[in-house]
Design a protein around this motif. Structure first.
Motif, mmCIF file in Angstrom:
data_model
loop_
_atom_site.group_PDB
_atom_site.id
_atom_site.type_symbol
_atom_site.label_atom_id
_atom_site.label_comp_id
_atom_site.label_asym_id
_atom_site.label_seq_id
_atom_site.Cartn_x
_atom_site.Cartn_y
_atom_site.Cartn_z
ATOM 1 N N HIS A 1 0.348 -5.416 7.489
ATOM 2 C CA HIS A 1 1.378 -5.297 8.534
ATOM 3 C C HIS A 1 1.826 -3.839 8.683
ATOM 4 C CE1 HIS A 1 1.997 -9.528 9.345
ATOM 5 N NE2 HIS A 1 2.127 -9.794 8.062
ATOM 6 N N LEU A 2 1.987 -3.145 7.561
ATOM 7 C CA LEU A 2 2.424 -1.740 7.603
ATOM 8 C C LEU A 2 1.401 -0.869 8.314
ATOM 9 C CD1 LEU A 2 3.841 -1.204 4.013
ATOM 10 C CD2 LEU A 2 5.096 -0.858 6.126
ATOM 11 N N ASP A 3 0.115 -1.138 8.062
ATOM 12 C CA ASP A 3 -0.943 -0.317 8.654
ATOM 13 C C ASP A 3 -1.029 -0.494 10.160
ATOM 14 O OD1 ASP A 3 -1.587 0.668 6.167
ATOM 15 O OD2 ASP A 3 -3.064 -0.900 5.755
ATOM 16 N N ARG A 4 -0.415 -1.574 10.666
ATOM 17 C CA ARG A 4 -0.400 -1.774 12.117
ATOM 18 C C ARG A 4 0.532 -0.785 12.802
ATOM 19 N NH1 ARG A 4 1.728 -7.023 13.605
ATOM 20 N NH2 ARG A 4 1.474 -6.059 15.640
ATOM 21 N N GLY A 5 1.565 -0.301 12.090
ATOM 22 C CA GLY A 5 2.578 0.483 12.799
ATOM 23 C C GLY A 5 3.004 1.786 12.164
ATOM 24 N N PHE A 6 2.551 2.060 10.939
ATOM 25 C CA PHE A 6 2.977 3.294 10.270
ATOM 26 C C PHE A 6 1.754 4.060 9.777
ATOM 27 C CE2 PHE A 6 6.685 0.604 10.188
ATOM 28 C CZ PHE A 6 7.687 1.493 10.541
ATOM 29 N N GLU A 7 1.599 5.264 10.316
ATOM 30 C CA GLU A 7 0.422 6.072 9.995
ATOM 31 C C GLU A 7 0.628 6.810 8.670
ATOM 32 O OE1 GLU A 7 -2.483 9.144 12.377
ATOM 33 O OE2 GLU A 7 -0.352 9.252 12.822
ATOM 34 N N ARG A 8 -0.257 6.563 7.700
ATOM 35 C CA ARG A 8 -0.259 7.275 6.414
ATOM 36 C C ARG A 8 1.114 7.273 5.749
ATOM 37 N NH1 ARG A 8 -5.018 11.000 6.858
ATOM 38 N NH2 ARG A 8 -5.607 11.082 9.029
ATOM 39 N N LEU A 9 1.731 6.114 5.723
ATOM 40 C CA LEU A 9 3.101 5.975 5.205
ATOM 41 C C LEU A 9 3.247 6.526 3.788
ATOM 42 C CD1 LEU A 9 5.919 4.080 5.632
ATOM 43 C CD2 LEU A 9 4.739 2.746 3.916
ATOM 44 N N GLU A 10 2.367 6.095 2.896
ATOM 45 C CA GLU A 10 2.534 6.492 1.491
ATOM 46 C C GLU A 10 2.266 7.988 1.307
ATOM 47 O OE1 GLU A 10 -1.579 4.613 1.901
ATOM 48 O OE2 GLU A 10 0.425 4.360 2.726
ATOM 49 N N GLU A 11 1.354 8.556 2.122
ATOM 50 C CA GLU A 11 1.103 10.004 2.023
ATOM 51 C C GLU A 11 2.324 10.807 2.471
ATOM 52 O OE1 GLU A 11 -2.532 11.408 3.875
ATOM 53 O OE2 GLU A 11 -3.447 9.443 3.516
ATOM 54 N N LYS A 12 2.928 10.368 3.569
ATOM 55 C CA LYS A 12 4.088 11.093 4.101
ATOM 56 C C LYS A 12 5.261 11.047 3.111
ATOM 57 C CE LYS A 12 3.044 10.555 9.047
ATOM 58 N NZ LYS A 12 3.596 10.217 10.366
ATOM 59 N N LEU A 13 5.459 9.883 2.487
ATOM 60 C CA LEU A 13 6.579 9.748 1.551
ATOM 61 C C LEU A 13 6.311 10.473 0.237
ATOM 62 C CD1 LEU A 13 7.558 6.035 2.238
ATOM 63 C CD2 LEU A 13 9.006 8.035 2.642
ATOM 64 N N SER A 14 5.076 10.369 -0.270
ATOM 65 C CA SER A 14 4.800 11.027 -1.561
ATOM 66 C C SER A 14 4.856 12.537 -1.421
ATOM 67 C CB SER A 14 3.447 10.573 -2.136
ATOM 68 O OG SER A 14 2.406 10.904 -1.276
ATOM 69 N N ALA A 15 4.561 13.073 -0.224
ATOM 70 C CA ALA A 15 4.670 14.517 0.007
ATOM 71 C C ALA A 15 6.115 14.989 -0.093
ATOM 72 C CB ALA A 15 4.093 14.877 1.377
ATOM 73 N N CYS A 16 7.069 14.046 0.020
ATOM 74 C CA CYS A 16 8.500 14.391 -0.100
ATOM 75 C C CYS A 16 9.090 13.973 -1.447
ATOM 76 C CB CYS A 16 9.281 13.740 1.041
ATOM 77 S SG CYS A 16 8.928 14.468 2.637
ATOM 78 N N GLY A 17 8.206 13.668 -2.389
ATOM 79 C CA GLY A 17 8.696 13.414 -3.747
ATOM 80 C C GLY A 17 8.820 11.961 -4.138
ATOM 81 N N ALA A 18 8.458 11.022 -3.266
ATOM 82 C CA ALA A 18 8.517 9.613 -3.643
ATOM 83 C C ALA A 18 7.366 9.281 -4.581
ATOM 84 C CB ALA A 18 8.431 8.726 -2.395
ATOM 85 N N THR A 19 7.617 8.376 -5.520
ATOM 86 C CA THR A 19 6.536 7.873 -6.373
ATOM 87 C C THR A 19 6.010 6.601 -5.722
ATOM 88 O OG1 THR A 19 7.675 8.769 -8.303
ATOM 89 C CG2 THR A 19 5.939 7.165 -8.726
ATOM 90 N N ILE A 20 4.956 6.768 -4.920
ATOM 91 C CA ILE A 20 4.434 5.664 -4.123
ATOM 92 C C ILE A 20 2.932 5.820 -4.020
ATOM 93 C CG2 ILE A 20 4.994 6.964 -1.994
ATOM 94 C CD1 ILE A 20 5.332 4.275 -0.545
ATOM 95 N N GLU A 21 2.194 4.712 -4.199
ATOM 96 C CA GLU A 21 0.738 4.793 -4.114
ATOM 97 C C GLU A 21 0.194 3.477 -3.581
ATOM 98 O OE1 GLU A 21 -1.216 5.053 -7.903
ATOM 99 O OE2 GLU A 21 0.121 3.601 -8.841
ATOM 100 N N ARG A 22 -0.959 3.599 -2.924
ATOM 101 C CA ARG A 22 -1.671 2.427 -2.434
ATOM 102 C C ARG A 22 -2.649 1.968 -3.502
ATOM 103 N NH1 ARG A 22 -3.559 0.556 3.065
ATOM 104 N NH2 ARG A 22 -1.820 1.856 3.739
ATOM 105 N N ILE A 23 -2.641 0.689 -3.781
ATOM 106 C CA ILE A 23 -3.596 0.120 -4.735
ATOM 107 C C ILE A 23 -4.551 -0.759 -3.950
ATOM 108 C CG2 ILE A 23 -3.876 -1.372 -6.761
ATOM 109 C CD1 ILE A 23 -1.016 -0.493 -7.575
ATOM 110 N N SER A 24 -5.829 -0.398 -3.935
ATOM 111 C CA SER A 24 -6.815 -1.132 -3.131
ATOM 112 C C SER A 24 -7.331 -2.358 -3.899
ATOM 113 C CB SER A 24 -7.986 -0.228 -2.767
ATOM 114 O OG SER A 24 -7.512 0.823 -1.961
ATOM 115 N N GLY A 25 -7.734 -3.349 -3.111
ATOM 116 C CA GLY A 25 -8.378 -4.518 -3.686
ATOM 117 C C GLY A 25 -7.407 -5.582 -4.135
#
Length: 429
Positions: free
Chosen positions: A405-429
């Motif tokens: 659902h997130l990928d439908r509306g937010f481009e590179r969400l975790e990259e944008k947030l982690s660049a500002c210091g958030a501890t956030i990562e995508r786990i595939s599979g």
């Protein structure tokens, strides 16, 4: 299936570039069907919904060339699409494509206007209430189309072409306004849309149509007038910045504390939401590069908000505001007036410890000092990002499941947030 893992508690500091608006990019791509010539769209976000619409348009015979990144391009600059609908080979939009995304139903308008026929599956998309297409059908019938529903498909014909008419919408409808606007550009005579939606994305589509040779006035007001023309030509247009993405990151900063520049954001597109954030205790500064949002150590103040059509508080930011208010000092009230069934995120926010009580379309949120991380599940596009905001502020680890659902509306969400210091990562599979 991908998941997002968040460890909360970090303040956000830095710059987040704002992408092109999904809610403008989709109807702009569909508008490409109105002309034999090429429509070039800049700043198109890289989203699952955009890719899905490319497949749907391809099914009609539309050639879409995506200009890739050039040396020196910033990774968040949107893609450029060259949309060429010279030869429409099929006027049917099948269920297996349309069922994945509601906005794809709108292809009915340009196909009917240009080819005088269309067969489009009834839509699927977000699980938010019924969101019927009856007002869209009413608008096309006013323009002289003959419509029948058979086997889950809307079959539309306009043998002599569409004819200008007066369309009175009984309630404000963004999708109805988009459909009426596109269909009327090639109708014979003048069309007047009364009680039209005033959203910035409607204005963006009207601006693009005018560049293509349409004659549209009044977009952004409740009365739009369209003088029909015989044909439209190609044009180049830049998609406006996404006000929902802007508001979402602004709320994330308000929630976690910190200081973030939202680069490319346009404040006039979401002034009501910025006013609410200021009321809640965030500091909003408008500058040449967009909007700067900060919140020092002071607590959040509760707010009372009702969603409303533009320029009111957007329904697409309601879930994010609810996450923010779960940590305010006191009780907040949020009333949802646009979509029924749009409180599906409440149960998931409760898993963080949020105290939310529902009474009809009003939610009462009693703020608590600290949320606690939890495994949660995304339910729809906007609700899912409210879980990310809660996770950023919560103690410990949060795992957000079903993030397609997130990928439908937010481009590179975790990259944008982690660049500002958030501890956030995508786990595939």
């Amino acid at each position: 299936m991908d998941r997002i893992r968040i460890v909360g508690g970090s303040k956000l500091n830095g710059t987040i570039p704002i992408s092109g608006a999904k809610n403008a990019a989709l109807p702009l791509m569909i508008a490409g069907l109105l002309s034999e010539e090429t429509l070039i769209l800049d700043n198109v976000p890289r989203l699952a919904d955009v890719a899905q619409l490319q497949r749907i348009l391809g099914n009609h015979g539309v050639d879409i060339m995506s200009a890739g990144k050039r040396p020196g391009d910033h990774e968040y600059q949107g893609q450029t699409l060259h949309i060429s609908a010279k030869n429409i080979i099929d006027t049917t939009a099948p269920y297996e494509l349309v069922s994945k995304m509601r906005a794809s139903f709108w292809v009915i308008a340009p196909l009917l206007a240009r080819m005088q026929e269309a067969k489009v599956s009834l839509p699927g998309g977000c699980a938010i209430g019924t969101r019927p297409v009856d007002l869209l059908i009413m608008a096309l019938e006013k323009l002289g189309a003959e419509l029948t529903i058979d086997g889950g498909y809307v079959i539309a014909k306009a043998p002599g072409g569409l004819k200008g008419a007066e369309i009175d919408f009984p309630k404000v409808t963004v999708s109805g306004t988009h459909v009426a606007l596109m269909a009327a550009t090639l109708a014979k005579g003048t069309t007047i849309i009364n009680n039209a939606a005033c959203e910035p994305e409607i204005v963006d589509v009207a601006d693009c149509l005018n560049k293509m040779g349409a004659r549209v006035t009044g977009a952004g007001t409740p009365r739009i007038v369209i003088e029909g023309v015989a044909k439209l030509h190609g044009a180049r247009h830049t998609v406006l910045p996404d006000r929902i993405e802007t508001g979402t990151y602004a709320m994330a900063v308000a929630m976690t504390g910190g200081d973030v520049q939202l680069s490319g954001a346009r404040p006039e597109l979401l002034q009501s939401a910025l006013d609410v954030l200021t009321q809640a205790g965030a500091t909003i500064t408008v500058n040449n590069d967009g909007i700067r949002v900060s919140r020092n150590g002071a607590g959040l103040s509760p707010v009372n908000v009702s969603t409303a059509p533009f320029p009111g508080f957007p329904t697409d930011l309601q879930a994010q505001l609810m996450a923010l208010m779960s940590c305010a000092k006191g009780s907040s009230h949020i009333t949802e007036t646009i979509f029924e069934n749009r409180f599906m995120h409440v149960q998931e926010l409760a898993r963080f410890g949020a105290r939310i009580h529902l009474d009809g379309e009003t939610a009462t949120i009693d703020g608590i000092a600290k949320l606690r991380g939890a495994p949660v599940m995304a339910t729809d596009l906007r609700a899912s990002v409210s879980l990310v905001i809660a996770g950023l502020a919560a103690e410990g680890e949060t795992m957000v499941n079903r993030i397609y659902h997130l990928d439908r509306g937010f481009e590179r969400l975790e990259e944008k947030l982690s660049a500002c210091g958030a501890t956030i990562e995508r786990i595939s599979g």
